[in-house]
Each structure stands twice: as structure tokens, then as C-alpha cells.
Design an enzyme around this catalytic site. Structure first.
Site, mmCIF file in Angstrom:
data_model
loop_
_atom_site.group_PDB
_atom_site.id
_atom_site.type_symbol
_atom_site.label_atom_id
_atom_site.label_comp_id
_atom_site.label_asym_id
_atom_site.label_seq_id
_atom_site.Cartn_x
_atom_site.Cartn_y
_atom_site.Cartn_z
ATOM 1 N N HIS A 9 -94.795 -0.806 36.809
ATOM 2 C CA HIS A 9 -95.084 -2.180 36.390
ATOM 3 C C HIS A 9 -95.496 -3.043 37.588
ATOM 4 O O HIS A 9 -94.697 -3.257 38.499
ATOM 5 C CB HIS A 9 -93.820 -2.742 35.739
ATOM 6 N N ARG A 10 -96.744 -3.479 37.618
ATOM 7 C CA ARG A 10 -97.328 -4.214 38.748
ATOM 8 C C ARG A 10 -97.253 -3.351 40.019
ATOM 9 O O ARG A 10 -97.107 -3.868 41.122
ATOM 10 C CB ARG A 10 -96.627 -5.550 38.988
ATOM 11 N N GLU A 36 -99.411 -0.155 35.690
ATOM 12 C CA GLU A 36 -99.684 -1.371 34.904
ATOM 13 C C GLU A 36 -100.044 -2.473 35.876
ATOM 14 O O GLU A 36 -99.397 -2.611 36.930
ATOM 15 C CB GLU A 36 -98.429 -1.771 34.104
ATOM 16 N N ASP A 38 -102.091 -6.674 36.167
ATOM 17 C CA ASP A 38 -102.531 -7.878 35.459
ATOM 18 C C ASP A 38 -103.833 -8.364 36.089
ATOM 19 O O ASP A 38 -103.941 -8.405 37.316
ATOM 20 C CB ASP A 38 -101.475 -8.979 35.626
ATOM 21 N N HIS A 51 -100.374 -11.534 38.701
ATOM 22 C CA HIS A 51 -99.687 -11.821 37.429
ATOM 23 C C HIS A 51 -99.841 -13.268 36.979
ATOM 24 O O HIS A 51 -100.117 -13.551 35.813
ATOM 25 C CB HIS A 51 -98.200 -11.482 37.564
ATOM 26 N N GLU A 111 -103.770 -5.259 32.017
ATOM 27 C CA GLU A 111 -103.378 -6.349 31.120
ATOM 28 C C GLU A 111 -104.283 -7.548 31.363
ATOM 29 O O GLU A 111 -104.283 -8.115 32.461
ATOM 30 C CB GLU A 111 -101.902 -6.723 31.352
ATOM 31 N N LYS A 113 -104.831 -11.142 31.474
ATOM 32 C CA LYS A 113 -103.955 -12.323 31.517
ATOM 33 C C LYS A 113 -104.756 -13.544 31.072
ATOM 34 O O LYS A 113 -105.016 -14.451 31.858
ATOM 35 C CB LYS A 113 -103.410 -12.512 32.937
ATOM 36 N N ASP A 231 -90.247 -1.158 36.641
ATOM 37 C CA ASP A 231 -90.361 -1.515 38.063
ATOM 38 C C ASP A 231 -89.846 -0.369 38.943
ATOM 39 O O ASP A 231 -89.995 -0.412 40.162
ATOM 40 C CB ASP A 231 -89.506 -2.758 38.370
HETATM 41 O O1 G3P Z 1 -97.485 -5.138 30.293
HETATM 42 C C1 G3P Z 1 -96.109 -5.266 30.254
HETATM 43 C C2 G3P Z 1 -95.657 -6.505 30.966
HETATM 44 O O2 G3P Z 1 -96.311 -6.554 32.189
HETATM 45 C C3 G3P Z 1 -95.928 -7.746 30.176
HETATM 46 O O3 G3P Z 1 -95.391 -8.864 30.757
HETATM 47 O O4 G3P Z 1 -95.318 -10.840 32.168
HETATM 48 O O5 G3P Z 1 -94.841 -8.616 33.174
HETATM 49 O O6 G3P Z 1 -97.157 -9.198 32.516
HETATM 50 P P1 G3P Z 1 -95.697 -9.392 32.237
HETATM 51 MG MG MG Z 2 -98.196 -7.330 32.952
#
Ligand code: G3P
Ligand code: MG
Length: 242
Positions: A9-10, A36, A38, A51, A111, A113, A231
Site C-alpha cells: 500500500h503506497r 498500490e 495514488d 496520496h 488509484e 485520486k 502497509d
Molecule cells: O486503495 C486502497 C486504499 O489506498 C484506499 O485508501 O486513502 O489509502 O488511498 P487510501
Molecule cells: Mg490509495
């Protein structure tokens, strides 16, 4: 080894500044099989991996990404806020990450945004970049802006989409199918084993976020999800290896 996509995640955001090349590289090193990230857009059309809508929290800069030029974005430091060890990390562009992943079989979850600002034309630009790198078969788009996902599906039906949501969506597999989507990117607390089973019958995968507790990871693996966004890709990799 269980065949579940381990999405960092990120990037490996528990140990590196989120959405930096250091975080993406570390994610791969720790066993992630997916990344993943953004994406937001500058005023001159640059696709930046960050993000927040602003530079304030995770960089040395300030103000909205949408009001900056690409050249201005490339000047800020995106590592020092996390730790002095990462001083000098730049904000990556989508192309930098596509380049890193080219030649690997890593799945890339991009993702959009664009819930607060719509960034007109962003989907087209992202799709053009993914196609240029010939990575359409390994990318999945997600967004809380479902209009954007419907739009991307009309212009790039070959690229998968995942519906991002928090909670309480009724029969989300039906909703996903109505948008031509392939997956449900649900807040993990909204995922029950019977939902995963029902979604699978409709050909819809579950990729819950953001799962950092190993017990919760185990429960979701047991429930049959197709991927987990975390994470801590090292922790998930350890569980999947068993
Ligand atoms: O894509 C899953 C998650 O990243 C969604 O929320 O705010 O972390 O981008 P956020
Ligand atoms: Mg995200």
C-alpha cells in the site's frame, strides 16, 4: 504458497516514505507481488504519485498539486518528513513506477485520486502511459470516484477496474458487474466471508484494504480473497508462504 496478490500500500509505507521510489523498491524486496499507488495531476498534465491533493503532509512543498507545474513538483523533497535517511527522495511520476515494474510480473493498482478534483483527461493520460509500457494486462485501476472507473472502462475495456468503497454497499458484486468492474476494493471491515463467496460466484474478486493485523490477514486469506492491500507486505508474504 497461496496465490493471493500481496499489494504494498503506497509501497512499503510502514518503513519508507509513502509513494516514493524507495517505498516501491522496498515493497518488492519485502515480497510484495503487487503495488498500490495514488495518482494526481499537475496543471500541465503531469501524473504524480501522491496520496493527498496537496503537497503539505508528505513533502517539503505546500499547496495543491493541481496548481503546480511538473517542474515545480520535481523540486520538492518527499522523504525528509518521514526520516532524514530519505532526504532527497523525489515525488515519482507514474512513468517512473511503470519503468520500475516493466519486465516483472508485479500487479500494479493505480488509484485515481479524483474524488475531490476531477482532473479532466487524467484517465486518458494514465491509460496512454500504461499502454505505452505494454502493461495493460497487469494493471488494475481503482477509485472512490466510480464515474471515473466507468469512464476508464469505456476507453480501455482491456484494463481491469476495482470499486473502492468504505462500508455498507448492498450486493457490491452486482454493483461492480453493472460498472463492468472486476474487483471490489473494500475497507477490510466491510468484508465478510459470505460476501467473498457470493462475489466469486459472480466472477468478482475481493482486494480489501488496508490490512495490517496478521490475524485479520489470516481471516481474509481463509475467506478466499484474491488480494490484500497492506502497509506490511513482509508480514503478509510470511503468512502466504506457509
Ligand atoms: O486503495 C486502497 C486504499 O489506498 C484506499 O485508501 O486513502 O489509502 O488511498 P487510501
Ligand atoms: Mg490509495
Amino acid at each position: 504458497m497461496k496465490n493471493i496478490i500481496n499489494f504494498a500500500h503506497r509501497g512499503a509505507s510502514a518503513v519508507c516514505p509513502e509513494n516514493t521510489m524507495a517505498a516501491f523498491r522496498k515493497g518488492l524486496e519485502l515480497g510484495a507481488t503487487g503495488i498500490e499507488t495514488d495518482v494526481q495531476m499537475t496543471k500541465d498534465g503531469g501524473l504524480v504519485l501522491i496520496h493527498d491533493e496537496t503537497l503539505n503532509r508528505t513533502t517539503s512543498g505546500s499547496g495543491y498539486v493541481k496548481d503546480k507545474t511538473l517542474a515545480e513538483i520535481l523540486e520538492v523533497d518527499a522523504g525528509s518528513w518521514f526520516s532524514p535517511e530519505f532526504k532527497g527522495e523525489k515525488l515519482p511520476l507514474l512513468e517512473d513506477l511503470l519503468d520500475l515494474l516493466q519486465g516483472r510480473d508485479t500487479v500494479l493498482n493505480i488509484e485515481f485520486k479524483n474524488g475531490t478534483f476531477f482532473y479532466p483527461g487524467m484517465e486518458e493520460k494514465v491509460i496512454a502511459a500504461v499502454r505505452e509500457f505494454k502493461m495493460s494486462d497487469r494493471v488494475i485501476f481503482s477509485s472512490f470516484n466510480h464515474y471515473s472507473l466507468a469512464h476508464s472502462k469505456t476507453i480501455a475495456p482491456e484494463i481491469k477496474t476495482g470499486i473502492l468503497y468504505g462500508e455498507g454497499l448492498y450486493r457490491p458484486w452486482d454493483y461492480a458487474a453493472s460498472l463492468g468492474a472486476n474487483a471490489l476494493h473494500a475497507y477490510h471491515q466491510a468484508v465478510l466471508p459470505e460476501f467473498v463467496e457470493e462475489a466469486a460466484k459472480h466472477g468478482i474478486a475481493y482486494h480489501p484494504w488496508t490490512v495490517n493485523d496478521p490475524e485479520r490477514m489470516k481471516a481474509l486469506i481463509e475467506a478466499g480473497v484474491s488480494g490484500i492491500i497492506t502497509d506490511h507486505p513482509d508480514v503478509l508474504a510470511g503468512l502466504l508462504a506457509k
